[in-house]
Motif scaffolding. Structure first.
Motif, PDB file in Angstrom:
ATOM      1  N   ASN A  59      23.937  28.930   1.913  1.00 14.69           N
ATOM      2  CA  ASN A  59      24.949  29.723   2.090  1.00 14.69           C
ATOM      3  C   ASN A  59      26.101  28.915   3.137  1.00 14.69           C
ATOM      4  OD1 ASN A  59      24.317  31.292   4.784  1.00 14.69           O
ATOM      5  ND2 ASN A  59      22.724  31.734   3.474  1.00 14.69           N
ATOM      6  N   GLY A  60      27.129  29.497   3.454  1.00 13.26           N
ATOM      7  CA  GLY A  60      28.133  28.781   4.312  1.00 13.26           C
ATOM      8  C   GLY A  60      27.551  29.305   5.764  1.00 13.26           C
ATOM      9  N   THR A  61      27.033  30.295   5.964  1.00 13.06           N
ATOM     10  CA  THR A  61      26.547  30.662   7.277  1.00 13.06           C
ATOM     11  C   THR A  61      25.477  29.849   7.721  1.00 13.06           C
ATOM     12  OG1 THR A  61      27.057  33.028   6.836  1.00 13.06           O
ATOM     13  CG2 THR A  61      25.811  32.596   8.742  1.00 13.06           C
ATOM     14  N   ILE A  64      26.557  26.424   8.915  1.00 12.10           N
ATOM     15  CA  ILE A  64      26.999  26.105  10.175  1.00 12.10           C
ATOM     16  C   ILE A  64      25.952  25.876  11.305  1.00 12.10           C
ATOM     17  CG2 ILE A  64      28.484  27.280  12.078  1.00 12.10           C
ATOM     18  CD1 ILE A  64      29.923  28.415   9.845  1.00 12.10           C
ATOM     19  N   PHE A  86      35.782  34.994  10.147  1.00 11.28           N
ATOM     20  CA  PHE A  86      34.691  36.075   9.690  1.00 11.28           C
ATOM     21  C   PHE A  86      33.419  35.881  10.616  1.00 11.28           C
ATOM     22  CE2 PHE A  86      31.022  36.427   6.541  1.00 11.28           C
ATOM     23  CZ  PHE A  86      31.165  37.729   6.687  1.00 11.28           C
ATOM     24  N   ALA A  88      30.466  35.238  10.408  1.00 12.83           N
ATOM     25  CA  ALA A  88      29.637  34.188  10.146  1.00 12.83           C
ATOM     26  C   ALA A  88      29.747  33.044  11.104  1.00 12.83           C
ATOM     27  CB  ALA A  88      29.664  33.585   8.512  1.00 12.83           C
ATOM     28  N   THR A  89      30.818  32.712  11.400  1.00 11.61           N
ATOM     29  CA  THR A  89      31.081  31.556  12.386  1.00 11.61           C
ATOM     30  C   THR A  89      30.419  31.892  13.727  1.00 11.61           C
ATOM     31  OG1 THR A  89      33.593  31.418  11.458  1.00 11.61           O
ATOM     32  CG2 THR A  89      32.850  30.090  13.177  1.00 11.61           C
ATOM     33  N   VAL A 131      37.809  26.607  12.562  1.00  6.74           N
ATOM     34  CA  VAL A 131      37.977  27.335  11.504  1.00  6.74           C
ATOM     35  C   VAL A 131      39.216  27.157  10.808  1.00  6.74           C
ATOM     36  CG1 VAL A 131      37.639  29.520  10.190  1.00  6.74           C
ATOM     37  CG2 VAL A 131      36.640  29.261  12.503  1.00  6.74           C
ATOM     38  N   GLN A 160      36.957  28.359   4.113  1.00 10.73           N
ATOM     39  CA  GLN A 160      37.783  28.667   3.246  1.00 10.73           C
ATOM     40  C   GLN A 160      38.813  27.434   2.908  1.00 10.73           C
ATOM     41  OE1 GLN A 160      39.921  31.778   5.631  1.00 10.73           O
ATOM     42  NE2 GLN A 160      37.998  33.001   5.728  1.00 10.73           N
ATOM     43  N   SER A 181      31.426  27.130   2.237  1.00 14.08           N
ATOM     44  CA  SER A 181      30.659  28.147   1.718  1.00 14.08           C
ATOM     45  C   SER A 181      31.024  28.317   0.035  1.00 14.08           C
ATOM     46  CB  SER A 181      31.209  29.478   2.428  1.00 14.08           C
ATOM     47  OG  SER A 181      30.778  30.527   1.478  1.00 14.08           O
ATOM     48  N   TYR A 183      30.321  31.253  -1.805  1.00 11.51           N
ATOM     49  CA  TYR A 183      30.250  32.416  -1.807  1.00 11.51           C
ATOM     50  C   TYR A 183      31.434  32.659  -3.105  1.00 11.51           C
ATOM     51  CZ  TYR A 183      31.290  37.505  -0.985  1.00 11.51           C
ATOM     52  OH  TYR A 183      31.220  38.949  -1.352  1.00 11.51           O
ATOM     53  N   GLY A 194      25.669  30.125  -1.641  1.00  3.82           N
ATOM     54  CA  GLY A 194      25.680  28.672  -2.000  1.00  3.82           C
ATOM     55  C   GLY A 194      26.612  28.187  -0.724  1.00  3.82           C
TER      56      GLY A 194
HETATM   57  C1  LIG Z   1      32.751  32.885   3.857  1.00  4.93           C
HETATM   58  C2  LIG Z   1      32.863  32.307   5.315  1.00  4.93           C
HETATM   59  C3  LIG Z   1      31.774  31.991   6.159  1.00  4.93           C
HETATM   60  C4  LIG Z   1      30.304  32.168   5.444  1.00  4.93           C
HETATM   61  O1  LIG Z   1      29.907  31.900   4.360  1.00  4.93           O
HETATM   62  P1  LIG Z   1      28.649  32.623   3.365  1.00  4.93           P
HETATM   63  O2  LIG Z   1      28.513  31.514   2.432  1.00  4.93           O
HETATM   64  O3  LIG Z   1      29.250  33.686   2.885  1.00  4.93           O
HETATM   65  O4  LIG Z   1      27.579  32.503   4.373  1.00  4.93           O
HETATM   66  C5  LIG Z   1      31.989  31.100   7.291  1.00  4.93           C
HETATM   67  N1  LIG Z   1      33.099  31.234   7.635  1.00  4.93           N
HETATM   68  C6  LIG Z   1      34.012  31.605   7.287  1.00  4.93           C
HETATM   69  C7  LIG Z   1      35.472  31.467   7.808  1.00  4.93           C
HETATM   70  C8  LIG Z   1      33.919  32.257   5.850  1.00  4.93           C
HETATM   71  O5  LIG Z   1      35.249  32.636   5.400  1.00  4.93           O
END
Ligand SMILES: *Cc1c(COP(=O)(O)O)cnc(C)c1O
Length: 367
Positions: A59-61, A64, A86, A88-89, A131, A160, A181, A183, A194
């Protein structure tokens, strides 16, 4: 008329004839983790981003976190990122053991305020994570020159911003690593979680790939402890089909944004767009007064909206320990009660956009 905030069902209907056989093939080949389909998607996404390497992750998290880990960042280090993103960063930073340091955003573009980064540096600062918020690249030249002056790593949060460009260069190639990400609701979305890391550096690529797969070099040979964060083959199959349509959807998003800009001119304040970027409009965000009433009115008209994000990260309870107040992040604090995300997706129609424009104008008594 109904205008959902994002319409993944309509997207699937338009792709069913391509997606279904791709999924069936993975199941028939019974190669679910790694393998040909994942390799192909990684190759195709690397080519799309014009990056030497692409490593699929869970995933995107994780993308990072793994990028930071692969760069040797952890306990005792500080990492700078934007106050408006978000969680996650910042969560990814903390997950490595490092300390997150928030910097306010630029009041116009809403990406990290490059004029405030140097004030946030200490002897422990190791990296900056800009970001590319809402699909617009951060000011990467300024960020890179600060990073070079102070010996810092740059990790792009491109979750994004698939396909966005900064001065003709694709995001994901502008720092040490790019993190994406997949998502489902992202510009390129899987049918589950993913993510991917892109890099032009062979050594970073190798470490990232090992880290995401238990630190292994080959089966049962582990150089270090990593984690289990892999892009699975079913998701890669879906993503590879969708990647072929991404440019069409991105151009549609850009045309939709232009139509919104024109239709809402003088009615709402827009987020500033830098002239030297290709914005990919993951989100189309405006600033409105009396936001709650505007949202309620739009809902009655069958229009879905969102807020990205209602609370700046440093003001969340999760970061109470940092002791910040709104006065520390004036730009992020000023936008939080005004921002409103309007419907935006790769196959939104002109009729849908016009319905939203009429709704917003009526909500603000501007017609
Ligand atoms: C969606 C998103 C993430 C994390 O992605 P995931 O795949 O949901 O873990 C990280 N940073 C930003 C800015 C996001 O929009």
């Amino acid at each position: 008329m109904h205008v959902p905030f994002v319409d993944l069902k309509a997207q699937y209907r338009s792709l069913k004839h391509e997606i279904d056989p791709a999924i069936t093939q993975v199941i028939e080949e019974a190669s679910f983790i790694g393998g040909r389909v994942v390799d192909e998607f990684e190759r195709n996404f690397a080519r799309y981003v014009r990056s030497r390497h692409c490593i699929g992750v869970g995933n995107g998290t994780d993308a990072i976190t793994i990028a930071l880990k692969a760069l040797g960042i952890g306990q005792g280090d500080e990492v700078i990122t934007a106050a408006n993103s978000f969680i996650a960063t910042s969560e990814a930073i903390t997950a490595t053991g490092a300390r997150v340091v928030f910097v306010d955003c630029d009041p116009l573009t809403c990406t990290i305020d490059v004029g405030r980064i140097e004030q946030a540096l200490t002897t422990r600062t190791r990296a900056i994570i800009p970001v590319h918020l809402y699909g617009q690249p951060a000011d990467m030249d300024a960020i890179r020159s600060i990073a070079e002056r102070h010996g810092l790593r740059v990790i792009e949060d491109a979750a994004q911003a698939h396909g966005a460009r900064y001065r003709d260069l694709p995001v994901g190639t502008l720092g040490d690593c790019g993190c994406f990400s997949f998502y489902p609701g992202k510009n390129l979305g899987a049918y589950g979680d993913g993510g991917a890391i892109t890099t032009n550096d062979d050594v970073i690529a190798k470490t990232v790939r090992m880290y995401a797969n238990h630190g292994r070099t080959e089966k049962y040979n582990h150089e270090f402890e990593g984690c289990n964060s892999r892009l699975d083959a079913l998701q890669a199959a879906v993503l590879d089909v969708k990647l072929r349509h991404l440019e069409t959807w991105t151009e549609r998003r850009r045309a939709a944004a232009l139509r919104y800009d024109t239709g809402l001119q003088g009615v709402v304040r827009c987020i500033g767009t830098r002239p030297d970027v290709r914005h990919v409009y993951h989100l189309y965000v405006v600033r409105v007064p009396r936001r709650a009433q505007v949202m309620a009115f739009l809902k009655e008209q069958g229009i879905g909206t969102g807020i990205h994000y209602p609370i700046p990260l440093p003001l969340l309870n999760a970061y109470r320990y940092l002791g910040h107040g709104p006065q520390d992040f004036p730009a992020a604090a000023a936008m939080k009660d005004e921002i409103l995300s309007l419907p935006m997706f790769g196959n939104i129609t002109d009729a849908q956009i016009d319905h939203v424009i009429t709704g917003v104008r009526r909500a603000l008594n501007a017609t």
